[in-house]
Design a protein around this motif. Structure first.
Motif, PDB file in Angstrom:
ATOM      1  N   CYS A 107     -48.847  68.219  55.685  1.00 60.71           N
ATOM      2  CA  CYS A 107     -50.145  68.625  56.933  1.00 60.71           C
ATOM      3  C   CYS A 107     -49.673  69.377  57.977  1.00 60.71           C
ATOM      4  O   CYS A 107     -48.475  68.943  58.555  1.00 60.71           O
ATOM      5  N   CYS A 125     -49.842  66.746  61.273  1.00 62.70           N
ATOM      6  CA  CYS A 125     -49.161  65.453  61.414  1.00 62.70           C
ATOM      7  C   CYS A 125     -47.890  65.118  60.447  1.00 62.70           C
ATOM      8  O   CYS A 125     -47.250  64.352  60.705  1.00 62.70           O
ATOM      9  N   HIS A 147     -47.774  64.528  57.340  1.00 64.40           N
ATOM     10  CA  HIS A 147     -47.790  63.768  56.077  1.00 64.40           C
ATOM     11  C   HIS A 147     -47.810  64.688  54.951  1.00 64.40           C
ATOM     12  O   HIS A 147     -48.577  65.867  54.930  1.00 64.40           O
TER      13      HIS A 147
HETATM   14 ZN   LIG Z   1     -52.214  64.996  58.335  1.00 67.43          ZN
END
Ligand SMILES: [Zn+2]
Length: 220
Positions: free
Chosen positions: A143, A146, A148
């Protein structure tokens, strides 16, 4: 060499859209186009418009033969052929027309892609072309906000295939927005040597060269 007769992408990838090939009068051979120090040829440089190509069987095979034999390729370090997915006339013609040092199977982790790649792997084994390994494309996504990780196209597809056919995964390439942009804009990602993808692609290229040298030494 862009062997995708129906959807040529090399003109875009190498920033040569709207370029056309010329024939050398003396030899009657087609002159390869050159960008980023790479000679290339694609049906996209030989056809008049961007319209759909509606050839079948014989015409496709003639086009492949033309790209292989009527282009002034020499001298070359390596002839790299970009194949369309699947097991059609194009793949078979190439395997029959010239001796291949090896093929690299490219898959995404999802079952739909594995089905095609399984068939292609079996086909190349049938015509005794050595399979150098597997590249898993779109293996994962990080991502942008963030960081992830999300396995959008599923997990372990490449490993599954590797196990089934006793092959090695040479590289896993993540989904990457900069890579996508670079492809669309015709900027080879290996020109940007600070990126993770740069090291992944150079590592992949080095492995392929090494594998081909091993093949060469064992067949001589
Ligand atoms: Zn994210």
């Amino acid at each position: 060499m862009d062997a995708d007769i129906f959807g040529p992408s090399i003109p875009t990838l190498l920033n040569l859209r709207n370029h056309k090939a010329t024939t050398i009068t003396k030899t009657n051979l087609i002159e390869p186009l050159i960008n980023f120090n790479l000679k290339c040829m694609s049906i996209g440089f030989l056809t008049k418009s961007d319209g759909p190509i509606v050839w079948r069987g014989l015409m496709v095979m003639q086009a492949i033969e033309k790209l292989l034999r009527q282009v002034a390729w020499s001298p070359l370090d390596y002839l790299i052929i970009d194949l369309p997915p699947g097991t059609g006339d194009i793949q078979l013609s190439i395997a029959q027309l010239i001796p291949l040092s090896g093929v690299i199977m490219v898959t995404t982790p999802q079952e739909l892609s594995l089905i095609d790649v399984r068939k292609a792997t079996e086909m190349f084994r049938l015509v005794h072309v050595s399979i150098l390994g597997i590249v898993e494309n779109m293996s994962t996504y990080f991502c942008q906000k963030c960081g992830h990780e999300e396995k959008i196209f599923g997990e372990n597809g490449g490993q599954l295939l590797a196990k089934e056919f006793q092959l090695n995964i040479l590289q896993s390439l993540p989904i990457d927005i900069h890579f996508r942009q670079a492809c669309d804009q015709g900027r080879p990602i290996v020109q940007e040597n600070q990126t993770i993808l740069y090291s992944k692609f150079t590592n992949l290229a080095n492995q392929i060269v090494e594998l081909m040298n091993i093949n060469k030494n064992t067949t001589e």
